[in-house]
Every structure is written in structure tokens, then in C-alpha cells.
Design a protein around this motif. Structure first.
Motif, PDB file in Angstrom:
ATOM      1  N   LEU A 391      14.788 -17.906  13.360  1.00 31.46           N
ATOM      2  CA  LEU A 391      14.190 -17.085  12.306  1.00 31.46           C
ATOM      3  C   LEU A 391      14.541 -17.669  10.950  1.00 31.46           C
ATOM      4  CD1 LEU A 391      12.876 -14.473  11.131  1.00 31.46           C
ATOM      5  CD2 LEU A 391      15.179 -13.462  11.193  1.00 31.46           C
ATOM      6  N   THR A 392      15.852 -17.867  10.720  1.00 31.07           N
ATOM      7  CA  THR A 392      16.282 -18.388   9.430  1.00 31.07           C
ATOM      8  C   THR A 392      17.705 -18.940   9.539  1.00 31.07           C
ATOM      9  OG1 THR A 392      16.404 -17.853   7.059  1.00 31.07           O
ATOM     10  CG2 THR A 392      17.248 -16.190   8.568  1.00 31.07           C
ATOM     11  N   CYS A 393      18.124 -19.687   8.525  1.00 28.78           N
ATOM     12  CA  CYS A 393      19.492 -20.221   8.553  1.00 28.78           C
ATOM     13  C   CYS A 393      19.990 -20.424   7.127  1.00 28.78           C
ATOM     14  CB  CYS A 393      19.547 -21.530   9.336  1.00 28.78           C
ATOM     15  SG  CYS A 393      18.357 -22.744   8.801  1.00 28.78           S
ATOM     16  N   LEU A 394      21.284 -20.380   6.960  1.00 24.94           N
ATOM     17  CA  LEU A 394      21.865 -20.524   5.625  1.00 24.94           C
ATOM     18  C   LEU A 394      23.334 -20.927   5.710  1.00 24.94           C
ATOM     19  CD1 LEU A 394      23.322 -17.634   5.859  1.00 24.94           C
ATOM     20  CD2 LEU A 394      21.399 -16.770   4.603  1.00 24.94           C
ATOM     21  N   ILE A 395      23.900 -21.103   4.518  1.00 22.98           N
ATOM     22  CA  ILE A 395      25.315 -21.421   4.407  1.00 22.98           C
ATOM     23  C   ILE A 395      26.074 -20.092   4.325  1.00 22.98           C
ATOM     24  CG2 ILE A 395      26.950 -22.294   2.681  1.00 22.98           C
ATOM     25  CD1 ILE A 395      25.543 -24.511   4.062  1.00 22.98           C
ATOM     26  N   PRO A 396      26.987 -19.808   5.237  1.00 22.40           N
ATOM     27  CA  PRO A 396      27.698 -18.525   5.145  1.00 22.40           C
ATOM     28  C   PRO A 396      28.835 -18.577   4.115  1.00 22.40           C
ATOM     29  CG  PRO A 396      28.485 -19.743   7.050  1.00 22.40           C
ATOM     30  CD  PRO A 396      27.424 -20.600   6.399  1.00 22.40           C
ATOM     31  N   GLY A 397      29.260 -17.415   3.675  1.00 23.55           N
ATOM     32  CA  GLY A 397      30.448 -17.300   2.827  1.00 23.55           C
ATOM     33  C   GLY A 397      30.351 -18.116   1.557  1.00 23.55           C
ATOM     34  N   ALA A 398      31.407 -18.884   1.330  1.00 23.27           N
ATOM     35  CA  ALA A 398      31.475 -19.680   0.106  1.00 23.27           C
ATOM     36  C   ALA A 398      30.644 -20.950   0.219  1.00 23.27           C
ATOM     37  CB  ALA A 398      32.932 -20.037  -0.186  1.00 23.27           C
ATOM     38  N   GLY A 399      30.096 -21.223   1.382  1.00 21.55           N
ATOM     39  CA  GLY A 399      29.289 -22.436   1.563  1.00 21.55           C
ATOM     40  C   GLY A 399      30.173 -23.671   1.617  1.00 21.55           C
ATOM     41  N   GLY A 400      29.636 -24.781   1.157  1.00 19.28           N
ATOM     42  CA  GLY A 400      30.389 -26.033   1.220  1.00 19.28           C
ATOM     43  C   GLY A 400      30.067 -26.794   2.487  1.00 19.28           C
ATOM     44  N   TYR A 401      31.033 -27.590   2.919  1.00 17.53           N
ATOM     45  CA  TYR A 401      30.788 -28.474   4.060  1.00 17.53           C
ATOM     46  C   TYR A 401      31.290 -27.882   5.379  1.00 17.53           C
ATOM     47  CZ  TYR A 401      29.944 -31.732   0.268  1.00 17.53           C
ATOM     48  OH  TYR A 401      29.447 -32.329  -0.862  1.00 17.53           O
ATOM     49  N   ASP A 402      31.719 -26.597   5.340  1.00 23.01           N
ATOM     50  CA  ASP A 402      32.376 -25.962   6.488  1.00 23.01           C
ATOM     51  C   ASP A 402      31.489 -25.700   7.683  1.00 23.01           C
ATOM     52  OD1 ASP A 402      34.786 -25.682   5.380  1.00 23.01           O
ATOM     53  OD2 ASP A 402      34.676 -23.535   4.984  1.00 23.01           O
ATOM     54  N   ALA A 403      30.417 -24.968   7.428  1.00 24.59           N
ATOM     55  CA  ALA A 403      29.689 -24.376   8.548  1.00 24.59           C
ATOM     56  C   ALA A 403      28.269 -24.018   8.140  1.00 24.59           C
ATOM     57  CB  ALA A 403      30.414 -23.096   8.991  1.00 24.59           C
ATOM     58  N   ILE A 404      27.430 -23.807   9.149  1.00 21.02           N
ATOM     59  CA  ILE A 404      26.108 -23.228   8.907  1.00 21.02           C
ATOM     60  C   ILE A 404      25.953 -22.005   9.811  1.00 21.02           C
ATOM     61  CG2 ILE A 404      24.917 -25.336   8.140  1.00 21.02           C
ATOM     62  CD1 ILE A 404      23.858 -25.595  11.028  1.00 21.02           C
ATOM     63  N   ALA A 405      25.105 -21.079   9.366  1.00 17.34           N
ATOM     64  CA  ALA A 405      24.826 -19.887  10.173  1.00 17.34           C
ATOM     65  C   ALA A 405      23.330 -19.855  10.462  1.00 17.34           C
ATOM     66  CB  ALA A 405      25.241 -18.628   9.412  1.00 17.34           C
ATOM     67  N   VAL A 406      22.986 -19.641  11.719  1.00 14.31           N
ATOM     68  CA  VAL A 406      21.581 -19.639  12.124  1.00 14.31           C
ATOM     69  C   VAL A 406      21.286 -18.324  12.834  1.00 14.31           C
ATOM     70  CG1 VAL A 406      19.826 -20.883  13.456  1.00 14.31           C
ATOM     71  CG2 VAL A 406      21.765 -22.140  12.502  1.00 14.31           C
ATOM     72  N   ILE A 407      20.184 -17.671  12.455  1.00 14.52           N
ATOM     73  CA  ILE A 407      19.768 -16.454  13.162  1.00 14.52           C
ATOM     74  C   ILE A 407      18.573 -16.837  14.036  1.00 14.52           C
ATOM     75  CG2 ILE A 407      18.951 -14.079  12.934  1.00 14.52           C
ATOM     76  CD1 ILE A 407      20.274 -13.987  10.176  1.00 14.52           C
ATOM     77  N   ALA A 408      18.745 -16.649  15.341  1.00 10.37           N
ATOM     78  CA  ALA A 408      17.720 -17.113  16.274  1.00 10.37           C
ATOM     79  C   ALA A 408      17.479 -16.083  17.371  1.00 10.37           C
ATOM     80  CB  ALA A 408      18.172 -18.434  16.903  1.00 10.37           C
ATOM     81  N   LEU A 409      16.372 -16.241  18.078  1.00  8.70           N
ATOM     82  CA  LEU A 409      16.076 -15.354  19.205  1.00  8.70           C
ATOM     83  C   LEU A 409      17.168 -15.434  20.255  1.00  8.70           C
ATOM     84  CD1 LEU A 409      12.297 -15.661  20.072  1.00  8.70           C
ATOM     85  CD2 LEU A 409      13.473 -13.883  18.776  1.00  8.70           C
ATOM     86  N   GLN A 410      17.411 -14.329  20.930  1.00 13.25           N
ATOM     87  CA  GLN A 410      18.570 -14.306  21.836  1.00 13.25           C
ATOM     88  C   GLN A 410      18.445 -15.239  23.039  1.00 13.25           C
ATOM     89  OE1 GLN A 410      19.216 -10.265  22.942  1.00 13.25           O
ATOM     90  NE2 GLN A 410      17.352 -10.114  24.143  1.00 13.25           N
ATOM     91  N   ASP A 411      17.203 -15.571  23.434  1.00 15.97           N
ATOM     92  CA  ASP A 411      17.125 -16.400  24.641  1.00 15.97           C
ATOM     93  C   ASP A 411      16.889 -17.880  24.361  1.00 15.97           C
ATOM     94  OD1 ASP A 411      14.698 -15.870  23.685  1.00 15.97           O
ATOM     95  OD2 ASP A 411      13.814 -15.086  25.542  1.00 15.97           O
ATOM     96  N   VAL A 412      17.088 -18.332  23.113  1.00 21.70           N
ATOM     97  CA  VAL A 412      16.949 -19.783  22.882  1.00 21.70           C
ATOM     98  C   VAL A 412      18.333 -20.430  22.890  1.00 21.70           C
ATOM     99  CG1 VAL A 412      14.841 -19.508  21.513  1.00 21.70           C
ATOM    100  CG2 VAL A 412      17.036 -19.809  20.358  1.00 21.70           C
ATOM    101  N   ASP A 413      18.375 -21.682  23.312  1.00 19.77           N
ATOM    102  CA  ASP A 413      19.652 -22.374  23.404  1.00 19.77           C
ATOM    103  C   ASP A 413      19.689 -23.525  22.390  1.00 19.77           C
ATOM    104  OD1 ASP A 413      21.898 -23.757  24.037  1.00 19.77           O
ATOM    105  OD2 ASP A 413      21.570 -23.763  26.209  1.00 19.77           O
TER     106      ASP A 413
END
Ligand SMILES: Nc1ncnc2c1ncn2[C@@H]1O[C@H](COP(=O)(O)OP(=O)(O)OP(=O)(O)O)[C@@H](O)[C@H]1O
Ligand SMILES: C[C@@](O)(CCOP(=O)(O)O)CC(=O)O
Length: 451
Positions: A391-413
Motif C-alpha cells: 500500500l505504502t512505505c516510509l521512513i519510521p521515527g527519526a528516519g535516517g539510515y536505520d530502517a524502512i517501514a512498509v504497509i502491505a497486504l497480509q498475504d504477500v511475502d
């Protein structure tokens, strides 16, 4: 307490409201995670001496993971490290829980030794240099380094630790706590905010502690002065002022249950390279102050986009529950992630809101020098956005080079979709999902230990 009892508190991902949430003017959305911090409180034990309490906290998954503090009403509950090894988070929890309950030594003679074991789920820390072992019925990773030396994944280990330790320690003073965590949730939350804030040096907004206590929520912070106005720990007035703050004062805080839409799940991708939140926050603050009134405009635009993002998610949640033809088609279109997504305003509203959030963060990145969404992350997010079921994705929290967050359908891998793809070679998908519930009792404390 004469029985073993176990508690756990969740990690977090801040999906909307990074930086803005430092100001009580703005609301944020934080998701509680399935990665949890655990504390097992042992039955009362006794010391040879009866002139003090001793708290022993063990965190055996880390080298030298044991802290021993003595504490006494005679010194206004200032914890003193017995072993010489210090942990600021543990120390502040002990100081505040004792100052709050003010136990007398007479009441606790021959039961003045409190022992607590801490266990943390794998996703909080990098698993390099660790060995996984069965510990009771649980699989735990054991690290060859001290806790401060093991790289973190940014899921809020200190907030989880403080919240669950506050709960476990308070259970020595409140006999019905283990069976009524809900009744004491506000007290646990308020005490934990005080301890975390003091241990951290008063930097954070407290969203991580609120998520550890309450799970997935909409959050608006308390005025920072509530905590900074407390006297020093150990002064004669500290305990009364603390009780007043925890019990009587209106914190003017917003904590409302909020969760990702049913049918959608969160994926967290760790990037293994880390950023320093404190430095990012300092740069953004400096940018804000030197760029008014434009910076206020950017924050206002971000705030509106954050609200539209949260509203879009609620809308999708309602649709998923309706199971009608329209919603089935809509979710199938997210699955294909093709041009048909354009036909659904619920999808485009949510994606447009996130596009605005990311645009604003790129602007701040450029003007402040704080790498919130640096170009390398922009590219990664754009590649993720094109994956099936996203559906969508973004940098969580303070952002930077740490991590990404992705919101996706429950049955996709996503793991399978990105395996072997050079564009995602730096991403390690963490084994976490959204888990709405905050600090709670774990039913079987025995399962943490080998029989
Ligand atoms: N399992 C644990 N046992 C003992 N202490 C811990 C444990 N986990 C975290 N801590 C304490 O918390 C500190 C890490 O806190 P810090 O706030 O820097 O990280 P974090 O909360 O994981 O990250 P972030 O705030 O970026 O999400 C450690 O150095 C240690 O003092
Ligand atoms: C920048 C900030 O707003 C969010 C930091 O989030 P995280 O620790 O990167 O998940 C700081 C805070 O709210 O404490």
C-alpha cells in the motif's frame, strides 16, 4: 509476592509524527510490535542485613548482564550500585518505583531482596555474534558483548525495558498487580515516562514508552516541564512530588487506541547502518529555529498530511471489515499494485498523504543537513512502493539510515519478492508484526526457565 510472575511490553514503530511529536501541539501514530521485552519477578528473597533493600536485575542474554543496587529509606531511596556496574535505565526505575511506594524496612524485613530476570526478543538487536539457545520453552539469542555494545535495530528496547521493569518491580508492592495490569496501566505509564526521561537526559517525546504501556496508539505528548520540574531524586520532597505527578496532575496527554487496517500488515526492514537520533533532532531543531516562518509552514503541511494518513488508514480498516464487492476489488488492486489503484480514492488519499510526508522530510533533509530521508532511502522506498501488495512505505521515527517501514497486504511475502534482488540487498526484513497490546502479564512464568 510468593510466586514467580512474568510481564512483557512491546517494541514500537513511529509511522506518523516524527519530530513534530516532540511538540505537544502535534499528534503522532505509533504501532506496537510483536517484539517484546520480558521481565520475570521472583518470589521475595531475604538478605543477611535488614537495613536496606537490594534489587538484582539479570539480563543474561548479554555479557556481564547483571546489576545489583542497594536502596534504603534512610537515604531517600537513592539506588547505589553494589557491583559497580551501572545501567541508567534500571537505576532510574528502581529510584522511582521505591520513591513512589516508599516501602518501610520493617514491613519487608526478611523479604528485602527483589530479583528480576529480563529477556528480550531477537528483533531488538542485531543477531551478529549471537547464539540462539532454548531457554525453557523460549528461543533466545545470547550475545557475546555487553548490552551497550550490541547494535540496536531501533525498536525501543530501553522504553520496553523501563516499562516492563517498572511493572515487575511494582508487583512486589502491589499484590493484585499481576492480575490487574489494566487497573495500574496509567500508574505504570506515568512512572515509566519519568524514569525513561531521566535516564535518557530528557530528549524524547515519550511515544516509545506510551507504546510500551498501551500498544498501538495515537499519541500527543505531555508538556516536558512536568518531568523536568521534579526535584532531584533523593531530595526530601522528591517522593511526594513524584506521587503527586503520577496520581494527581493532569498530563494533558492523548493516548487513543489506533491500529493498522485489518488485512494490512507492517514490515520493518533493518538497513544495518544506524543513525543517531539525538544528532538528527538537534539539526532539525536548529533548522526549525533559523527558518521560521517557512519551517512552521512545513510542519503544518506535515501535520495535515499525518492526519490524512491516519484517516486514510481508518477508512481502509472500515472498508476491509465491510467485505463488500467494492472493498474486495480495492484490496485485489493493492495486491496487483497496478494502475487500477488509481480508481480507489481510499488508496490514493493514503498514498498522497505519505507522498507529502516524504516530500516534507526530503525538504527538511536538504535544508537542515539532517539525513531524515536521504537519497539512498528515497530510492529504496520508491523500489518498495512498486512491489506487489504494497500500500505504502516510509521512513519510521527519526528516519535516517536505520530502517524502512512498509504497509502491505497480509498475504504477500516481501522477503520472497525481494530475495536475490540487488536493489534490496541491504535490507534485512525483521521478524516483527503489529501487535496492539501494551504491557501485560504473561500466563506461564515457568516457561522462561529450564526445568
Ligand atoms: N535487554 C536489556 N537488558 C538490559 N538493558 C537493556 C536491555 N535493552 C536495552 N537496555 C538498556 O537500554 C539501552 C539502549 O537504549 P536506547 O534508548 O539507546 O535504545 P533503543 O531504545 O533500543 O533505541 P531507539 O530509541 O532508537 O528505538 C542499553 O544501552 C541498555 O542500557
Ligand atoms: C525524532 C523523534 O520524534 C522520533 C524518534 O523515533 P525513533 O527513535 O527513530 O523511532 C524523537 C521522539 O519523538 O522522541
Amino acid at each position: 509476592m510468593s510466586e514467580l510472575r512474568a510481564f512483557s511490553a512491546p517494541g514500537k514503530a513511529l509511522l506518523a509524527g516524527g519530530y513534530l511529536v516532540l511538540d505537544p501541539k502535534y499528534e503522532a501514530f505509533v504501532v506496537g510490535l510483536s517484539a517484546r521485552m520480558h521481565a520475570v519477578a521472583h518470589p521475595y528473597d531475604s538478605l543477611q542485613e535488614s537495613d536496606k533493600f537490594v534489587v538484582r536485575v539479570k539480563s543474561k542474554q548479554f555479557k556481564d548482564g547483571e546489576w545489583l543496587y542497594s536502596i534504603s529509606p534512610k537515604t531517600n531511596f537513592i539506588p547505589v550500585s553494589v557491583s559497580g556496574s551501572k545501567n541508567p535505565f534500571i537505576e532510574k526505575v528502581i529510584a522511582n518505583v521505591f520513591s513512589y511506594f516508599k516501602p518501610s524496612l520493617d514491613d519487608y524485613s526478611s523479604r528485602n531482596l527483589f530479583v528480576i530476570d529480563i529477556f528480550s526478543d531477537d528483533a531488538y538487536h542485531s543477531q551478529e555474534d549471537s547464539v540462539t539457545k532454548h531457554h525453557g520453552n523460549r528461543r533466545l539469542s545470547f550475545h557475546s558483548h555487553r548490552i551497550e555494545e550490541v547494535p540496536k535495530t531501533g525498536l525501543g528496547s530501553s522504553a520496553g525495558l523501563v516499562t516492563v521493569l517498572t511493572t515487575a518491580l511494582a508487583s512486589f508492592f502491589v499484590p493484585d498487580l499481576a492480575d490487574n495490569v489494566d487497573k495500574y496501566r496509567k500508574m505504570i505509564h506515568n512512572l515509566s515516562q519519568v524514569s525513561h526521561c531521566q535516564a535518557q537526559g530528557k530528549i524524547g517525546s515519550g511515544f516509545d514508552v506510551a507504546a510500551a504501556a498501551y500498544g498501538s496508539i495515537k499519541y500527543r505528548r505531555f508538556p516536558p516541564a512536568l518531568i523536568s520540574n521534579l526535584p532531584e531524586i533523593g531530595t526530601v520532597t522528591y517522593a511526594d512530588k513524584l506521587v503527586h505527578l503520577v496520581e494527581e496532575v493532569a498530563w494533558n496527554i492523548t493516548i487513543e487506541n489506533n491500529h493498522l487496517p485489518s488485512g494490512l500488515v507492517l514490515w520493518m526492514g533493518d538497513i544495518k547502518s544506524g543513525s543517531e537520533t539525538v544528532k538528527l533532532v538537534q539539526k532539525v531543531k536548529k533548522w526549525y529555529d533559523t527558518h521560521t516562518p517557512d519551517s512552521l509552514e512545513v510542519y503544518t503541511e506535515l501535520d495535515h498530511a499525518n492526519s490524512r494518513f491516519m484517516d486514510g488508514l481508518s477508512e481502509l480498516d472500515r472498508l476491509y471489515e465491510s467485505h463488500d464487492h467494492y472493498s474486495t476489488q480495492l484490496f485485489e488492486s493493492i495486491k496487483r499494485n497496478d494502475s487500477s489503484c488509481q480508481n480507489y480514492s481510499e488508496i490514493t488519499h493514503t498514498r498522497d498523504a505519505v507522498a507529502t510526508i516524504r516530500h516534507c522530510f526530503r525538504k527538511i533533509t536538504k535544508e537542515s543537513g539532517a539525513d531524515i530521508e536521504p537519497p539512498i532511502q528515497t530510492k529504496l522506498l520508491n523500489d518498495c512502493q512498486a512491489l506487489e501488495g504494497v500500500l505504502t512505505c516510509l521512513i519510521p521515527g527519526a528516519g535516517g539510515y536505520d530502517a524502512i517501514a512498509v504497509i502491505a497486504l497480509q498475504d504477500v511475502d516481501l522477503k520472497a519478492q525481494t530475495a536475490g534482488d540487488e536493489r534490496f540487498s541491504k535490507v534485512q526484513w525483521l521478524d516483527v508484526s503489529q501487535a496492539d497490546w501494551g504491557v501485560r502479564k504473561e500466563e506461564d512464568p515457568e516457561e522462561y526457565f529450564d526445568k
